[in-house]
Scaffold this active site. Sequence first.
Site, PDB file in Angstrom:
ATOM      1  N   PHE A 140       0.854  -1.195   0.000  1.00  0.00           N
ATOM      2  CA  PHE A 140       0.000   0.000   0.000  1.00  0.00           C
ATOM      3  C   PHE A 140       0.885   1.238   0.000  1.00  0.00           C
ATOM      4  O   PHE A 140       1.652   1.463   0.930  1.00  0.00           O
ATOM      5  CB  PHE A 140      -0.945   0.064   1.208  1.00  0.00           C
ATOM      6  CG  PHE A 140      -1.862   1.266   1.108  1.00  0.00           C
ATOM      7  CD1 PHE A 140      -3.031   1.211   0.360  1.00  0.00           C
ATOM      8  CD2 PHE A 140      -1.512   2.486   1.696  1.00  0.00           C
ATOM      9  CE1 PHE A 140      -3.846   2.335   0.223  1.00  0.00           C
ATOM     10  CE2 PHE A 140      -2.325   3.609   1.552  1.00  0.00           C
ATOM     11  CZ  PHE A 140      -3.497   3.523   0.813  1.00  0.00           C
ATOM     12  N   ASP A 225       9.250   2.961   2.216  1.00  0.00           N
ATOM     13  CA  ASP A 225       8.063   3.743   2.516  1.00  0.00           C
ATOM     14  C   ASP A 225       7.774   3.581   4.007  1.00  0.00           C
ATOM     15  O   ASP A 225       7.214   2.581   4.440  1.00  0.00           O
ATOM     16  CB  ASP A 225       6.874   3.253   1.667  1.00  0.00           C
ATOM     17  CG  ASP A 225       5.600   4.058   1.947  1.00  0.00           C
ATOM     18  OD1 ASP A 225       5.555   4.779   2.969  1.00  0.00           O
ATOM     19  OD2 ASP A 225       4.652   3.949   1.149  1.00  0.00           O
ATOM     20  N   LYS A 254       2.180  11.144   7.314  1.00  0.00           N
ATOM     21  CA  LYS A 254       1.348  10.848   8.479  1.00  0.00           C
ATOM     22  C   LYS A 254       1.790  11.586   9.758  1.00  0.00           C
ATOM     23  O   LYS A 254       1.460  12.745   9.914  1.00  0.00           O
ATOM     24  CB  LYS A 254       1.266   9.335   8.676  1.00  0.00           C
ATOM     25  CG  LYS A 254       0.508   8.697   7.495  1.00  0.00           C
ATOM     26  CD  LYS A 254      -0.106   7.338   7.777  1.00  0.00           C
ATOM     27  CE  LYS A 254      -1.131   7.019   6.700  1.00  0.00           C
ATOM     28  NZ  LYS A 254      -0.827   5.901   5.857  1.00  0.00           N
TER      29      LYS A 254
HETATM   30  C1  LIG Z   1      -1.011   5.978   4.349  1.00  0.00           C
HETATM   31  C2  LIG Z   1       0.118   5.465   3.527  1.00  0.00           C
HETATM   32  C3  LIG Z   1       0.477   6.075   2.307  1.00  0.00           C
HETATM   33  C4  LIG Z   1      -0.341   7.179   1.676  1.00  0.00           C
HETATM   34  O1  LIG Z   1      -0.410   8.333   2.445  1.00  0.00           O
HETATM   35  P1  LIG Z   1      -1.588   9.395   2.151  1.00  0.00           P
HETATM   36  O2  LIG Z   1      -1.228  10.561   3.033  1.00  0.00           O
HETATM   37  O3  LIG Z   1      -2.877   8.754   2.538  1.00  0.00           O
HETATM   38  O4  LIG Z   1      -1.530   9.724   0.702  1.00  0.00           O
HETATM   39  C5  LIG Z   1       1.583   5.594   1.643  1.00  0.00           C
HETATM   40  N1  LIG Z   1       2.293   4.571   2.127  1.00  0.00           N
HETATM   41  C6  LIG Z   1       1.986   3.960   3.286  1.00  0.00           C
HETATM   42  C7  LIG Z   1       2.842   2.832   3.783  1.00  0.00           C
HETATM   43  C8  LIG Z   1       0.878   4.367   4.013  1.00  0.00           C
HETATM   44  O5  LIG Z   1       0.544   3.738   5.137  1.00  0.00           O
END
Ligand SMILES: *Cc1c(COP(=O)(O)O)cnc(C)c1O
Length: 400
Positions: A140, A225, A254
């Site tokens: 994700f 990520d 986040k």
């Molecule tokens: C939440 C998330 C994203 C995307 O972030 P948004 O601010 O919702 O665009 C990307 N990578 C990971 C691992 C995430 O948990």
Amino acid sequence: MDTRHFIKTEDKYGARNYHPLDVVISKGNGIWVWDVEGNKYMDCLSAYSAINQGHCHPRIQKALTEQASRLTLTSRAFRNNQLGPFYEEICSLTRSHMVLPMNSGAEAVETVIKAVRKWGYTNKKVALDSAEIIVCNNNFHGRTITIVGFSTEEQYKEGFGPFTPGFKSIPFGDADALEAAITPNTVGFLVEPIQGEGGVIIPPDGYLQRCRELCTQHNVILILDEIQTGLGRTGKLFAEEHDGIEADVTLVGKALSGGFYPISAVLSNAEVLGVFMPGEHGSTFGGNPLACAVAREALKVLTEENLVENAATMGNYFMQKLNAVHSPHIAEVRGKGLMIGVELKPSAGGARRFCEALMHKGLLCKETHEHVIRFAPPLVIGREDIDWAMERIGPVLCME
Ligand SMILES: *Cc1c(COP(=O)(O)O)cnc(C)c1O
């Protein structure tokens, strides 16, 4: 307005791209939130880890309101007096050389895709328009067309094509698959240290180390990520530290916002982000002084209040308590720090009904991937809070 009315209004006008629990929250403080009827709940999701510092942290709130009354937006056409200090502080904390600020996590992912492609053409001398990026099954990374295009989740992509070419997906946790997938055109490997939305999936020991070696050996940029795993969630500032490695590029988002104001960042060695020349990338709100002031304080709160260490000790305590629950429904309890997943057996009838039962007992949790209940409270949680939670979680996990 009562709960029912708020829900009706939302459902009448809003696009139906979410399926929230039917609780209407109007107030938050630390690990606690209150609904419009005055009921109190423990937040065990932390807005997908964007609220690591807890709801409405007073220090971050102060930074926000003070900055909001001075200067909020200049655009990057001009400089502002928050951007430089933010760069310096985040680079020194994370031992990065260069930073590029954006707003959402997905934008940070898009940014790194552009950067490694250009790096591939200018530095690795890959033939133009043939760069490949390797990603993992069950990933994700966000919701843009490019990102959902390399998702393996049908629901994320069905009906949204055509997609961006140049991605190859391999099984998560399988370093041999990475080795086999690398070609002379491979410019980057994009991976989550722990798959969050994929169901709190922890790769085998030694996986990230082996990926690090393979990327170095084949001149491939290792992109972690850490938008969800980073900034203390797993009991380390970055999850990569559990494996003793350093990524070439790290993505954060986040919790960089402290839950107040969206900001994300690409952190890298200079070589990768150094490929961008003026005009090649940007964002009107990226690096705005309000976001930078909030992020600076959000980072200070994490370190000065020892939230990373607290996530490690409280995570261990929470896991130990969850492991002691004897329920016929539990297949596995797994996690690192305060990123915990309880995987239920298929016979349990899905995680959603357990989340609904927990809500009625005063805990807000979210199922992830149908059979997993995620427990990821703000990192300010204490031992007595976990005891309070377990008095409710235990019976719910054991219900019929
Ligand atoms: C939440 C998330 C994203 C995307 O972030 P948004 O601010 O919702 O665009 C990307 N990578 C990971 C691992 C995430 O948990």
